[in-house]
Structure formats: structure tokens, C-alpha cells
Design a protein around this motif. Sequence first.
Motif, short mmCIF file in Angstrom:
data_model
loop_
_atom_site.label_atom_id
_atom_site.label_comp_id
_atom_site.label_asym_id
_atom_site.label_seq_id
_atom_site.Cartn_x
_atom_site.Cartn_y
_atom_site.Cartn_z
N LEU A 184 73.87 -39.26 32.91
CA LEU A 184 73.64 -37.87 32.52
C LEU A 184 72.23 -37.63 32.04
CD1 LEU A 184 76.99 -37.00 30.72
CD2 LEU A 184 76.11 -36.06 32.86
N ILE A 185 71.66 -38.63 31.33
CA ILE A 185 70.30 -38.44 30.81
C ILE A 185 69.29 -38.41 31.95
CG2 ILE A 185 68.49 -39.51 29.41
CD1 ILE A 185 70.60 -40.17 27.39
N MET A 186 69.56 -39.26 32.97
CA MET A 186 68.68 -39.23 34.14
C MET A 186 68.77 -37.87 34.83
SD MET A 186 67.05 -41.91 34.12
CE MET A 186 66.30 -42.11 35.73
N LEU A 187 69.98 -37.31 34.90
CA LEU A 187 70.16 -35.98 35.50
C LEU A 187 69.33 -34.95 34.76
CD1 LEU A 187 74.00 -35.72 36.20
CD2 LEU A 187 72.17 -35.83 37.86
N LEU A 188 69.40 -35.05 33.42
CA LEU A 188 68.68 -34.08 32.59
C LEU A 188 67.19 -34.21 32.81
CD1 LEU A 188 69.92 -32.04 30.72
CD2 LEU A 188 69.37 -33.54 28.80
N MET A 189 66.71 -35.46 32.91
CA MET A 189 65.28 -35.69 33.12
C MET A 189 64.85 -35.14 34.47
SD MET A 189 64.90 -39.47 31.49
CE MET A 189 63.26 -39.77 32.10
N SER A 190 65.68 -35.35 35.50
CA SER A 190 65.35 -34.83 36.82
C SER A 190 65.28 -33.31 36.80
CB SER A 190 66.39 -35.27 37.84
OG SER A 190 66.53 -36.67 37.77
N LEU A 191 66.18 -32.70 36.03
CA LEU A 191 66.16 -31.24 35.90
C LEU A 191 64.83 -30.79 35.31
CD1 LEU A 191 69.67 -30.17 34.58
CD2 LEU A 191 68.52 -29.39 36.66
N GLU A 192 64.37 -31.52 34.25
CA GLU A 192 63.08 -31.21 33.62
C GLU A 192 61.96 -31.28 34.64
OE1 GLU A 192 62.29 -30.14 30.47
OE2 GLU A 192 64.48 -29.91 30.52
N LEU A 193 62.04 -32.30 35.50
CA LEU A 193 61.03 -32.48 36.53
C LEU A 193 60.96 -31.25 37.43
CD1 LEU A 193 59.47 -35.10 36.59
CD2 LEU A 193 60.87 -35.86 38.52
N MET A 194 62.14 -30.75 37.83
CA MET A 194 62.19 -29.58 38.70
C MET A 194 61.63 -28.36 37.99
SD MET A 194 65.94 -30.33 40.16
CE MET A 194 66.33 -28.84 41.00
N LEU A 195 61.97 -28.21 36.72
CA LEU A 195 61.48 -27.05 35.96
C LEU A 195 59.97 -27.07 35.87
CD1 LEU A 195 64.05 -26.81 33.03
CD2 LEU A 195 63.51 -25.03 34.70
N ASN A 196 59.43 -28.26 35.62
CA ASN A 196 57.98 -28.34 35.47
C ASN A 196 57.26 -28.13 36.79
OD1 ASN A 196 57.53 -28.66 32.67
ND2 ASN A 196 58.56 -30.65 32.83
N ALA A 197 57.87 -28.56 37.90
CA ALA A 197 57.28 -28.27 39.21
C ALA A 197 57.15 -26.76 39.39
CB ALA A 197 58.15 -28.87 40.30
N ILE A 198 58.20 -26.04 38.98
CA ILE A 198 58.17 -24.58 39.09
C ILE A 198 57.06 -24.01 38.21
CG2 ILE A 198 59.49 -22.45 38.72
CD1 ILE A 198 60.48 -24.12 41.04
N ASN A 199 56.93 -24.57 36.99
CA ASN A 199 55.89 -24.11 36.06
C ASN A 199 54.51 -24.23 36.70
OD1 ASN A 199 57.56 -23.34 34.07
ND2 ASN A 199 57.37 -25.22 32.85
N ILE A 200 54.27 -25.37 37.33
CA ILE A 200 52.97 -25.58 37.97
C ILE A 200 52.73 -24.52 39.03
CG2 ILE A 200 51.67 -27.14 39.50
CD1 ILE A 200 53.02 -29.46 37.92
N MET A 201 53.75 -24.26 39.81
CA MET A 201 53.62 -23.23 40.85
C MET A 201 53.28 -21.89 40.25
SD MET A 201 56.67 -23.85 43.47
CE MET A 201 56.59 -25.10 44.71
#
Lengths: 108, 675
Positions: free
Chosen positions: A28-45
Motif C-alpha cells: 500500500l505504501i508503494m501505491l501511495l508513493m506511486s500516486l505521489e509520483l503521478m501528482l508531481n508529474a502533473i504539477n510539472i506540466m
Amino acid sequence: MLDPRLILFFAAVLFSAGVYGVLSRRHLIMLLMSLELMLNAINIMLVTFSRYWAGRSAGLVGAHSGQFFTLMVMAVAAAEVGIGLAIIVAIYRRKHTADADAMTDLKN
Amino acid sequence: MSDLFNYQNPAALIWAVPLLPLLGFLINGLFGKRLSLASSGGVASASVVGSFIIAASIFIYTLPNHDVVSNGYIWMGTGGFEIGFRLLVDHLSGLYMLIITGVASLIHIYSVGYMSHDESYARYFAYLNLFVFSMLMLVLGDSLVTLFLGWEGVGLCSYLLIGFWFKDRKNAIAGKKAFIANRVGDFGFMIGMFLLFWHFGSLSYSGLISHAADMASTDTTLLNAACICLFVGAAGKSAQIPLYVWLPDAMAGPTPVSALIHAATMVTAGIYMVARLNFVFVHAEVAMELIALIGGATALFAGTIGLVQRDIKKVLAYSTVSQLGFMFMAVGLGAFHVAVFHVFTHAFFKALLFLGSGSVIHSLEHSLGHGNPDSQDMWKMGGLKEKMPITMATMTIGALALSGVPLFSGFFSKDAILFTAFHRGDVLGYLIYGLGVAAAICTAFYSFRLIGLTFFGKWRGDEHAYAHADESPRSMTTPLIILSLFAIGAGYLWLPPAFGVHHPPFAEWLAPTWAAAQAALPDGNHFKFTTEHDVGAEWVNIIISSVIAVGVSVFAFMVYSKPEALGKLKKLAFSGEGDEVRMKPLYKLLLNKYYVDEIYEKTIIGPIRIASDVLFVVVDVIVIDLVCVNGTAMLVKASSDLGRRLQTGYVRHYLYAFAVGMVILSGLFLLIANQ
């Protein structure tokens, strides 16, 4: 000036890494971290679009709205991580595992 | 409240007439188990007597030609269609209202004595009150729909009361038979109602009567069809051929019920309905001829069956069917007022006869036990005049009235019917007259056969029962005495013109009911009331019927009251000696009621039963149960088994689907956007 396509490509790679993480990881923690990764990719965009394409004529707020939005997303993500981690801890206490595939209480 | 005490207009008071018995029904129905016999019967009787008193006061108000329409509300209303829920007291319904509440009052009081040994007296009184309420709704409603409400209500109460002692299976079956025969009639009645509505756009009496003038020019096929359908309904309720079969079986109920429902009131509802719609019927020539013929045929048919019945109540039941036939004869000849007059006189003497037979049965049941068929078998009675003088005297008066012996009430009404047929002067008229005279002979015969067998001669039954037979209590004999006074006197309201009475109060009183129809009829029509009287022909008719009534009554009485004559009689009915005694064919035919029940069983009930079995297996078991109900369930189960596989319960799988869907959608979007 840095080519914006390069930055967007980087963001896309980051987002794909996040998607892959969500789909492949079971912890679950890895899932949460991956979610963070996706959110930050969007932020960069968002920041990139704001910086290169927002018109100057849109006024001070209009010209920077993409960057304001990024701050908003970060705040929401922080809250989400707080709640998410709390839920994971609660689940772990109950089931002694944080494996997403073990969460099958609603099945059958 | 001010309306309630307004003597100028008793409109609000009308509601009290049906609602009092309804209140009695609610009290007895809801709290009956906690009430004693006296209070249960007291509540029931008081509500009906109260209703009678109010009805009488309204009746007196309407005497100087006022119709009263109560307040009400719109029951059903859509577009141009409107059914009001209102009560109407005019001269016809006012008369019926008085007969119903009056006779019902006496019968309620009588029932307190009669039902004293029955444990379900509260249920009995509740049903009886509900019946009075329904019957009053039937006659007081101001439209055919309200009439139909009461019509169904009395059918229900009749069913409940016939099967009152439902623990005996045969009583329950009799109740069912009555209900089903009535349903057949109701179906016709409803179609008739729809036809009238279809053509005239209204079902209220005031709405229909406004078309009275142009009915003469209405398509007669339609009017005939509507009237025949309505008559089917009347034949069901008023026990005419071919639907009369339920009435004799209805004797399974308590005797006061037979007196009230199956003799005095409910069975005359058919006459009421036809009389109420007289302005339609007068234009339906074919339907009227059919009604007259069926009435005549029923009168004779039931009369002949009545000649040989052993059960005292069965005799009276067939007599009722026969008398109803007389009424329909009059109706079919257009003499609605004469038919209503016969309803009026018949209500008293037939209720009297039934209550008298109830008194005999009640007395014999003491020692024979309840439900013992011997307590109703006239061949096991005889000589009861010593034991029950009041019952004997009053029943004899009833029999005199029923036979049409001169100066008793039945004489005047029956004579008026026969004269109407005689006076018509065509083939149909003489045919009906012939049937009527033959039926009158049967009537006089079985009436005095009943009196002779029951009260005279020697006791033929169980000695012990005779020793214990005793006059009934006063609560039962008082109604008998009151009814016998009416059985003598009721006829004097309409003396024939031959007696020099040219404005009989009864006919004058009902005249407004027929006014609209009479005004619409052209001169010279069969159904136009004549104002001139052929006194000579009337005297001839009176003398013929008097001779028949008196002669046959005396003959029957002589035969059946003498023990030695009974022996000779047996030779008429039976042939052979010792063990080989056989019934002669005619006697057997009559005793078995012309085998009508058996014929119905073979031709109608049997095929329906077979068809029902087939339908049960094919439609119910196979089509509905197997294919429709279980098939649907199996289909749902199979398809959800497929759908279930999609739901693995793993978040990952949903995310895969989500991501794949996302990719496909973006791909499509790009494809479309690039074109």
C-alpha cells in the motif's frame, strides 16, 4: 531557454512511472508513493504550461494561475498522504499486512 | 348541524338511514365477542329500528310529492364523466326504504329469539346489519354505480349468511353457489350499464332520465341489448331462469336470513332496478317480451317443483322463485307499478311464512338437535296446531295471502298482474295469462299442502320431539303477529277499479316514477297505462282467480290434513309394493327439480372443471410457474454468473481496466482529432 518539450517529456516519463508503480506494486505504501509520483508529474506540466504559454495580457492572476494550481495540488496531496498513511496504519494493525491484494473483505 | 334539524329539508338526515345499520355492523363486528346476546341483538335491532323511524319520517316528508336528494360528493370524476355519491329518496326508493327497514326491524327482533342458542350471534347480527346497510345503499343511491355498490354488497352478505354455519361443508357450498350464480348475473348487469353509459354518457338517474324523451328515436337494437344485459343481472339477483338455482340452496342459512334476504328484500332488487329504469325498458320491446316470458316460465316451473318438496323451507324457496316470476311477468308487460305492488305485499306475507317456518324449526330443534334435517321435513310433522297456535294462525294467514284468497293482500296484487296479462289482448298476453293461472294453481296447492302437513293431521315424526314442541318465545311471535296484520292489510292500498276505487293511493303514489317514460310513449303503445277500465272483464278475472285460489286451497288442505287421504296420495306418487316401491316418473322428475342442477353440472360446470384442469397444468404449472417465474430467475442467475467474473475484488484489476480504458479513449480521441 530550456525546450518546453523536453520538460513535458520528462513529466510524461514520471507519470508513466507512477502508473506502472500503481499497477505493479502490491504494497500500500508503494501505491501511495506511486500516486505521489503521478501528482508531481502533473504539477510539472502545469508549471510548464503556465510558464511558456500563459498570455501576459491575462493579468497578474491569470498569467500565474497554473502555478497557483500547483500549490493547491501540493496542499491536497499532503492532506491525502496524511489520511492515506493513517488508513494504511489502521489496516496494518488489523490485518498485519499492507498487501493490497489481501483487501478482499467485500468479496463474496 | 343546523341541517340535521331542518324540518324543511331532511337532506342531511337521509344519510342516517343507511349509516345507522353500518354503525351497528361496526359495533357488532369489532366488539361482538365481548357483547352478550342481549346487547349484541339490542344494538343490531336498535340501529335498524332507529333507521326505520328516520326512514318513516323522511317518507312522511316526501308524501306531498317532494323528492329529497342528500348532500354528497363527487366519487369519481374524469373529464365529462362524473359519478356522485349521493342518496335520493323519491317515491320508489322511499317505498323500498320503508319495506327494507320495516321488515328488517321485525326480523332483527325475531332473530334475538331464534339465534339465542347459537354462539356466533354477534357475527350473525353484524352480517345482518351490513346487509341492511348494503340494501339501503342499493335503493337509495342516485346512480347505477351506487346501486351496483349496494348490489355487490347484498351479494356478499347473502354469501356470508348462507354459509353462516360454514362448518357444515354443504352450507359453504350453497353460499359459493349463490355467489357464483350472482356473479354471472352481475357480469350482464355491468355490460348493460356500460352500454347505457356508452350511448347516453351518464349513469345517474337524473342524467339518464333527461334522455327519456329521445329514447323513442334511439337505436332499438342498442336499447334491447342493454335491457337484456341488465335483465341478466336482475335474473341473477332475483332468481329467474336460468340463474334461479342458487335460491333454493340459499335455505342453508338461518331461517330469519331466508325471510329477510331471500324472500322480502334482496331478491326484489332486480325488480327495483328494472322499475327504476322503466323509461329505458319501455322502448325495448324485445327485451320486455323476453322478460315477460321468462317471468311466466319461472313462475310455473318453480311452482311445479314446489308441489312435491318435503323440506318446509324448500317449498317456500320455490314459492319465492315463483312469485318473483309473477313480478317479472308484470314488469315485462309494462306494468311496473303492479310489479312493485306485488313486491310490497309479497315482502310481508313471505317474510311471515318464513318466520313461521323458522318458529316451527326452532321449536323442533330443541329436541331433535340443531341441523337435524328432520326438523324441516314436513312429512315428519303434523298436528302442530295444538302445540303452536300462534304460529299456526299467523302462518295460515300468510298462506291465505300467498294463495291469493280474496281479501288478503296477495289476492289484490296477483290479480292485478293476471289482469294486466289478460287485458293486453294479444298472443303473448294470453300465453302469460295461462302461465300465470297455472302457477297460481300450484301456489294455492303447495301453500295449503304446507299448512295441512305441518299443523294438521297426525304427528308423523319422533314422539319425543312432539312432546317437547312448544310455542316460540314472545320475541318471535310478536313479529309474526305484526307481519300477519300487514299480510291482510297491505292489499287495501290498491283496490281494483272493479271495487269502485279509481284513484288507489298506491298507484297514485308511484305515478311520478313512471311519468317521464309515459310521456315519451306514443298513444296506443302496449306499455302506455290506460285510464279507462273494463270493469266487466275485471270482474270475470277476479271471479276466475278467486275460484281457483279458494278451490285449490280447500282441496289441498282437505287432502293433506287428513291422515287417510295421505295414504291414497302415496299411490299417486309411488308404484309397486313392498321392497319394489318406485317413484312414478313425473313425481321423480319434480322431486329432483327437473334435474336442472344435474344438467348444469354436466353441461356447464363439468366442462369448466375440465378446462380449468387443463389450464392449470398448461398455463399455470408450465407457462407461468416453469417458464415465466422460474425461467426469469434462471436467466438472471445465468447472466449474473457471467457478470460476476468481472468483479474480482482486487483494486489492481480495476486500475488496469481504468488505465487501459484511458489509453483506448485517448487513442480514439487523437485519431478523431487528427482527421
